[in-house]
Motif scaffolding. Structure first.
Motif, PDB file in Angstrom:
ATOM      1  N   TYR A  27       0.809  -1.216   0.000  1.00  0.00           N
ATOM      2  CA  TYR A  27       0.000   0.000   0.000  1.00  0.00           C
ATOM      3  C   TYR A  27       0.852   1.281   0.000  1.00  0.00           C
ATOM      4  N   ASP A  53       2.625  -8.532  13.533  1.00  0.00           N
ATOM      5  CA  ASP A  53       2.588  -9.459  12.408  1.00  0.00           C
ATOM      6  C   ASP A  53       3.473  -9.024  11.241  1.00  0.00           C
ATOM      7  N   ARG A 128       1.295 -20.095   3.046  1.00  0.00           N
ATOM      8  CA  ARG A 128       0.342 -20.794   2.191  1.00  0.00           C
ATOM      9  C   ARG A 128       0.800 -22.246   2.087  1.00  0.00           C
ATOM     10  N   GLN A 177      -4.406 -17.707  10.724  1.00  0.00           N
ATOM     11  CA  GLN A 177      -4.562 -16.334  10.225  1.00  0.00           C
ATOM     12  C   GLN A 177      -5.185 -16.394   8.836  1.00  0.00           C
ATOM     13  N   LEU A 224      -9.845  -4.411   8.135  1.00  0.00           N
ATOM     14  CA  LEU A 224     -10.432  -3.145   7.674  1.00  0.00           C
ATOM     15  C   LEU A 224     -10.694  -3.189   6.177  1.00  0.00           C
ATOM     16  N   ARG A 226      -8.660  -3.861   3.798  1.00  0.00           N
ATOM     17  CA  ARG A 226      -7.533  -3.166   3.142  1.00  0.00           C
ATOM     18  C   ARG A 226      -7.798  -1.663   3.066  1.00  0.00           C
ATOM     19  N   GLY A 295      -3.755  -3.181   9.982  1.00  0.00           N
ATOM     20  CA  GLY A 295      -2.450  -2.701   9.540  1.00  0.00           C
ATOM     21  C   GLY A 295      -2.448  -1.188   9.422  1.00  0.00           C
ATOM     22  N   THR A 296      -1.401  -0.580   9.948  1.00  0.00           N
ATOM     23  CA  THR A 296      -1.243   0.860   9.720  1.00  0.00           C
ATOM     24  C   THR A 296       0.210   1.268   9.867  1.00  0.00           C
ATOM     25  N   LYS A 297       0.547   2.368   9.194  1.00  0.00           N
ATOM     26  CA  LYS A 297       1.871   2.946   9.372  1.00  0.00           C
ATOM     27  C   LYS A 297       1.730   4.355   9.939  1.00  0.00           C
ATOM     28  N   GLN A 298       0.546   4.645  10.494  1.00  0.00           N
ATOM     29  CA  GLN A 298       0.306   5.991  11.014  1.00  0.00           C
ATOM     30  C   GLN A 298      -0.150   5.936  12.474  1.00  0.00           C
ATOM     31  N   ASN A 305      -7.602   2.673  16.072  1.00  0.00           N
ATOM     32  CA  ASN A 305      -7.905   1.245  15.976  1.00  0.00           C
ATOM     33  C   ASN A 305      -7.906   0.572  17.351  1.00  0.00           C
TER      34      ASN A 305
HETATM   35  N1  LIG Z   1      -1.664 -13.992   5.865  1.00  0.00           N
HETATM   36  C1  LIG Z   1      -1.809 -13.284   4.786  1.00  0.00           C
HETATM   37  O1  LIG Z   1      -1.836 -13.809   3.663  1.00  0.00           O
HETATM   38  C2  LIG Z   1      -1.966 -11.782   4.904  1.00  0.00           C
HETATM   39  C3  LIG Z   1      -2.451 -11.031   3.812  1.00  0.00           C
HETATM   40  C4  LIG Z   1      -2.618  -9.650   3.969  1.00  0.00           C
HETATM   41  C5  LIG Z   1      -2.303  -9.044   5.188  1.00  0.00           C
HETATM   42  N2  LIG Z   1      -1.817  -9.797   6.223  1.00  0.00           N
HETATM   43  C6  LIG Z   1      -1.481  -9.179   7.529  1.00  0.00           C
HETATM   44  O2  LIG Z   1      -2.649  -8.502   8.017  1.00  0.00           O
HETATM   45  C7  LIG Z   1      -2.320  -7.161   8.366  1.00  0.00           C
HETATM   46  C8  LIG Z   1      -3.535  -6.260   8.184  1.00  0.00           C
HETATM   47  O3  LIG Z   1      -4.041  -6.324   6.862  1.00  0.00           O
HETATM   48  P1  LIG Z   1      -3.871  -5.154   5.795  1.00  0.00           P
HETATM   49  O4  LIG Z   1      -2.867  -4.185   6.300  1.00  0.00           O
HETATM   50  O5  LIG Z   1      -3.635  -5.794   4.493  1.00  0.00           O
HETATM   51  O6  LIG Z   1      -5.322  -4.511   5.710  1.00  0.00           O
HETATM   52  P2  LIG Z   1      -6.245  -3.700   6.737  1.00  0.00           P
HETATM   53  O7  LIG Z   1      -5.705  -3.805   8.102  1.00  0.00           O
HETATM   54  O8  LIG Z   1      -7.617  -4.169   6.485  1.00  0.00           O
HETATM   55  O9  LIG Z   1      -6.146  -2.213   6.179  1.00  0.00           O
HETATM   56  C9  LIG Z   1      -4.936  -1.507   6.076  1.00  0.00           C
HETATM   57  C10 LIG Z   1      -5.242  -0.206   5.355  1.00  0.00           C
HETATM   58  O10 LIG Z   1      -6.154   0.560   6.157  1.00  0.00           O
HETATM   59  C11 LIG Z   1      -5.599   1.832   6.456  1.00  0.00           C
HETATM   60  N3  LIG Z   1      -6.019   2.157   7.854  1.00  0.00           N
HETATM   61  C12 LIG Z   1      -5.676   1.509   8.980  1.00  0.00           C
HETATM   62  N4  LIG Z   1      -6.328   2.036  10.040  1.00  0.00           N
HETATM   63  C13 LIG Z   1      -7.086   3.035   9.561  1.00  0.00           C
HETATM   64  C14 LIG Z   1      -7.984   3.949  10.160  1.00  0.00           C
HETATM   65  N5  LIG Z   1      -8.253   3.915  11.467  1.00  0.00           N
HETATM   66  N6  LIG Z   1      -8.595   4.882   9.360  1.00  0.00           N
HETATM   67  C15 LIG Z   1      -8.354   4.926   8.035  1.00  0.00           C
HETATM   68  N7  LIG Z   1      -7.528   4.067   7.400  1.00  0.00           N
HETATM   69  C16 LIG Z   1      -6.894   3.131   8.160  1.00  0.00           C
HETATM   70  C17 LIG Z   1      -4.105   1.680   6.307  1.00  0.00           C
HETATM   71  O11 LIG Z   1      -3.557   2.940   5.969  1.00  0.00           O
HETATM   72  P3  LIG Z   1      -2.024   3.348   6.307  1.00  0.00           P
HETATM   73  O12 LIG Z   1      -1.192   2.294   5.645  1.00  0.00           O
HETATM   74  O13 LIG Z   1      -1.891   4.695   5.719  1.00  0.00           O
HETATM   75  O14 LIG Z   1      -1.863   3.330   7.766  1.00  0.00           O
HETATM   76  C18 LIG Z   1      -4.032   0.687   5.142  1.00  0.00           C
HETATM   77  O15 LIG Z   1      -4.209   1.349   3.913  1.00  0.00           O
HETATM   78  C19 LIG Z   1      -1.152  -6.821   7.437  1.00  0.00           C
HETATM   79  O16 LIG Z   1      -0.419  -5.704   7.911  1.00  0.00           O
HETATM   80  C20 LIG Z   1      -0.373  -8.126   7.435  1.00  0.00           C
HETATM   81  O17 LIG Z   1       0.461  -8.178   8.581  1.00  0.00           O
HETATM   82  C21 LIG Z   1      -1.665 -11.150   6.088  1.00  0.00           C
END
Ligand SMILES: NC(=O)c1ccc[n+]([C@@H]2O[C@H](COP(=O)([O-])OP(=O)(O)OC[C@H]3O[C@@H](n4cnc5c(N)ncnc54)[C@H](OP(=O)(O)O)[C@@H]3O)[C@@H](O)[C@H]2O)c1
Length: 332
Positions: A27, A53, A128, A177, A224, A226, A295-298, A305
């Motif tokens: 992202y 994670d 996987r 997960q 969330l 994504r 997931g977030t970097k902010q 969250n």
């Molecule tokens: N096992 C697997 O195959 C697999 C696949 C995908 C992900 N994962 C793990 O799951 C974690 C979480 O999933 P994800 O990061 O893909 O998706 P997510 O948590 O559903 O969403 C992340 C996105 O939401 C934004 N965000 C986060 N908090 C927010 C808020 N309060 N308000 C507005 N926007 C917000 C983030 O922005 P910013 O980046 O700007 O903060 C980012 O663009 C990943 O970091 C990874 O460790 C695992």
């Protein structure tokens, strides 16, 4: 934050973890900032987050290095989770292949330990299942890593109940997960119905029930959606952003999916909270053994969250959210 006993070594586990992937992968590449990412991780530790994670493939090792630097001497306070079984072929184009042969997984873990700069990984997932390698062979190689003291707990990602059972019969599955959110319900045995838009179709097993019975934690990834379920996404993405090429984020799909956001926004307003917090509260309500990793970097998003742990949805709100239509567009 509330904590619970976890897996085999019973380190306390807070209700919400932190997904670190976006700090290195998928992202908004232009928004990445290692110094800020380290601040986010350290602030999460200060706030009581315990599960962090990562994966070997996120930024082709970059993410594990950042996490290791951020955690440093506080490793004893947290659970560092990483993954093996996928290999990056082309980082820029994010081309991957599966390799869960025993030696490949064990070598991958040794490389992860170096990048994390840790003597032991708290939770190692098979990212996987490799169709070319019997799961039992991979799992037994992972169990050897536990016996050798390099890993504490083993987990699986995106598996079927049958695969989880086969692995568990050999060595305990401490965590599963998989993607779970208001718009991705596969682990609950619900997928979008291809022939009836917006309808859910019952398919597969309820993995959350299996985890509860097996004493495993269920870790929802992308809770969330994504970013979609936060109702704050920009209308376009950078070319390198995963969402720019994903079916659920095309303009047509987004227009169709807008109807999911109305209910979420209304419930958020009632609680003076945000759509992101409502989306997380719904995931948390699926069970006490469910620990999402938004997931977030902010920093501002991290704080928002974590507050979702205190948001309790009433029965009517849960019913309304359970009843949201299935999304348009495949998740991968
Ligand atoms: N096992 C697997 O195959 C697999 C696949 C995908 C992900 N994962 C793990 O799951 C974690 C979480 O999933 P994800 O990061 O893909 O998706 P997510 O948590 O559903 O969403 C992340 C996105 O939401 C934004 N965000 C986060 N908090 C927010 C808020 N309060 N308000 C507005 N926007 C917000 C983030 O922005 P910013 O980046 O700007 O903060 C980012 O663009 C990943 O970091 C990874 O460790 C695992």
């Amino acid at each position: 934050m509330q904590t619970q006993e976890f897996g085999l070594d019973a380190k306390p586990l807070a209700r919400i973890g932190l997904g670190c992937m976006g700090m290195s992968w998928l992202y908004q590449e232009s928004h990445r900032d290692d110094v800020e990412s380290i601040r986010v991780i350290r602030s999460a530790i200060d706030s009581g987050v315990t599960l962090f994670d990562s994966a070997n493939i996120y930024g082709n090792g970059h993410n594990e290095r950042i996490l290791g630097r951020a955690v440093g001497r506080r490793a004893g306070q947290v659970l560092v989770a990483t993954k093996a079984g996928l290999v990056v072929d082309d980082e820029r184009r994010r081309l991957l292949h599966r390799d869960a042969r025993p030696t490949a997984v064990q070598n991958s873990v040794r490389a992860s330990l170096k990048r994390l700069d840790l003597p032991v990984i708290d939770l190692l997932y098979l990212h996987r299942v490799d169709p070319e390698v019997p799961l039992e062979e991979t799992w037994s190689a992972m169990a050897e890593l536990v016996q050798d003291g390099l890993v504490r707990n083993l987990g699986l990602s995106e598996v079927t109940r049958e695969q989880a059972e086969r692995a568990h019969a050999q060595h305990p599955v401490a965590a599963i997960q998989s993607e779970l959110s208001l718009w991705t319900r596969d682990p609950l045995g619900l997928i979008p119905d291809r022939t009836h838009p917006a309808a859910w179709h019952r398919s597969g097993d309820n993995l959350l029930d299996w985890c509860a019975q097996a004493g495993a934690v269920f870790v929802p990834f992308a809770p969330l959606g994504r970013g979609y379920l936060t109702a704050t996404l920009p209308t376009t993405f950078e070319d390198s952003d995963f969402r720019s090429g994903n079916e659920r984020f095309t303009p047509v799909a987004r227009a169709a999916n807008e109807k999911l956001l109305g209910t979420i926004r209304t419930i958020a307003k009632t609680h003076a909270s945000s759509p992101a917090q409502v989306a997380l509260a719904w995931v948390l309500a699926q069970g006490e053994h469910v620990v999402p990793i938004p997931g977030t970097k902010q920093l501002r998003y991290l704080r928002e969250n974590l507050q979702a742990a205190d948001l309790v949805l009433n029965e009517d709100e849960m019913r309304a959210l359970d009843g949201l239509p299935a999304p348009s567009g495949a998740r991968y």
